[in-house]
Write an enzyme that holds these catalytic residues in place. Structure first.
Site: not given
Length: 507
Positions: A116, A118, A399
């Site tokens: 990912d 961010d 996250d």
């Protein structure tokens, strides 16, 4: 399977698997925590501490005198422990930046690494939450006609934490434990913390049932910090102004404002306009990605963010490492933006090739991935058909446990969660667990003996530290600053009156 990992240091870091020689720690600690750490034997320290804590209590004339004696002797025993640094140093140690797993994983079987963007490849400073908060409140005032006084609200970084729930029916912001019960120290109405009695008065019990859970919405990722704070501030404003309001409307308006500042590009433009303020550089990022490429691994980027934002951020993050600022694309075999996770994992949307120069999408069918091109949208089914990357040979880093990792895990991929809070939580959590091990060893030796007030005090103190562990996982700074009082007389009488007192109930 979700492997909890830190992205950096590199995967090649050497960690030593420790052994515990103390039965007390083996029973009280390893039963509930599994990981890699560097530890040393603590049996002598525990034996020494147990001997020091075994303080004899003389006969007392009244129960009050006995309680006073118990408190005094216990404080002496506890102080002996806290003043012995070698006892603490001999306890298990854990690296806050280590790699922790909940299932065996052979990295030599992993051929494909996905990321990912961010809060995985790109990390942000605390200023980002203030930016999102300010843009959202301005939108609520200008577009939703909220009172002008709301423009004076300021983001409070000490208030929100990750993993909160908002009750759209009652307007409470809460933290739930693993069993779906409201944390005693984690329920707020606006910015006011509710007491245990207020929680039970409002919900009947601390446990959230299935019917009540339907009114809860989760605030799970880092971008929800500003959303949680803005919700609480808006609720508090209406409470202070003595105005009637619908808690569901508050949430809907705040959520729409947060979504607007993301989808409109306001946040992205704000970050790229001042990257030194919002983005955190990591000199090891390029080294880590290049190591994987040199080992012959395939890399792909799968993110919900638009390409121009990802491209600007990656150029900034690697401008000190590359000769050419746009060379980060050479590291990835596939780049997918605006993936719309988690729907990406269940939908059947087609991939579209994105033209970054013209800022539009091509109309041709995508049946192969070109490393020099960027792709939008798509779905997991098409991704697997095109790449032929299946099952446990793929690992994906993210996250967000729900948006990033639950879907890939169901598809058979290995998954790795970037849990930033572990760096702060682990040292405090370890302190509480060490104290819990000591108290549990004493409680174990006492449970076969007749119930005395001294026993009750030990169990009460152990319960206090178990509460510290629970709140420390949510807000680590609270562990050493908050205390929990116990009604010893009531607890003592309850156990004495019980026909068959089970002294180990707190374990």
């Amino acid at each position: 399977m979700t492997s909890t990992r830190r992205l950096l240091p590199p995967l090649g870091a050497s960690l030593t698997r420790g052994r515990f020689s103390s039965d007390q720690i083996r029973n009280g600690f390893l039963r509930s925590f599994r990981g890699f750490a560097t530890v040393t034997s603590s049996e002598p320290a525990l034996a020494n501490l147990e001997a020091k804590c075994a303080v004899a209590i003389p006969e007392c004339s009244t129960v009050e005198d006995e309680i006073t004696k118990i408190r005094h002797e216990f404080e002496l025993a506890k102080q002996r422990f806290l003043n012995i640094p070698e006892a603490i140093n001999s306890m298990p140690k854990m690296n806050p930046q280590g790699i922790y797993v909940n299932k065996n994983l052979r990295l030599d079987n992993i051929q494909v690494y996905g990321f990912d963007y961010d809060y995985t490849l790109a990390h942000y400073s605390s200023h980002l939450q203030s930016l999102i908060y300010d843009l959202a409140k301005q939108h609520m005032v200008n577009e939703f006609r909220y009172p002008d006084v709301c423009i004076q609200f300021k983001y409070d970084p000490t208030f929100p934490i990750r993993g909160l729930y908002y009750d759209k029916l009652k307007g409470c912001l809460m933290k739930l434990d693993f069993f779906g019960s409201i944390e005693p120290d984690g329920c707020y109405f606006g910015r006011r913390k509710l007491s245990r009695k207020e929680i039970e008065s409002m919900y009947g019990t601390r446990h959230i049932g299935r019917d009540q859970a339907r009114g809860l919405v989760g605030l799970m990722d880092f971008f929800c910090f500003s959303e949680a704070c803005l919700i609480a501030d808006m609720v508090q404003y209406f409470v202070d102004a003595k105005l009637e309001f619908d808690a569901s409307n508050i949430y809907n308006d705040v959520n729409r404002a947060i979504q607007h500042v993301h989808r409109s590009g306001l946040v992205h433009r704000g970050i790229l306009a001042d990257p030194y303020r919002y983005l955190l550089k990591n000199g090891q990022l390029l080294r880590f990605l290049r190591m994987l490429k040199d080992k012959g691994k395939k890399l792909f980027l799968l993110t919900n963010s638009p390409y121009h934002f990802v491209d600007g951020g990656m150029r900034f993050l690697m401008e000190d490492s590359f000769g050419l600022r746009d060379s980060w694309r050479e590291l990835f075999d596939v780049v997918i933006a605006k993936a719309n996770k988690p729907e990406f994992y269940t939908s059947e949307h087609p991939f579209r090739c994105y033209d970054s120069v013209r800022d539009n999408l091509a109309f041709t069918k995508v049946d192969a991935f070109d490393p020099k091109k960027v792709y939008y949208h798509g779905c997991l089914k098409s991704f697997l058909e095109i790449t032929k990357w299946h099952g446990p040979e793929v690992i994906y880093f993210g996250d967000h446990l729900f948006s990033d990792l639950r879907g890939p895990s169901k598809a058979g991929w290995r998954t790795a969660a970037i849990i930033h809070e572990l760096e702060v939580s682990l040292p405090y959590l370890m302190y509480s667990l060490l104290v819990d091990c000591i108290l549990k060893s004493v409680c174990t030796s006492l449970k076969a003996q007749p119930c005395t007030l001294y026993d009750v005090f030990w169990f009460s103190e152990r319960y206090r530290y178990k509460m510290m562990i629970a709140t420390g996982l949510s807000r680590p700074s609270s562990i050493l600053s908050k205390s929990y009082s116990v009604d010893f007389m009531r607890l003592y009488q309850t156990i004495r009156e019980a026909k068959h007192a089970n002294l180990y109930w707190m374990s």
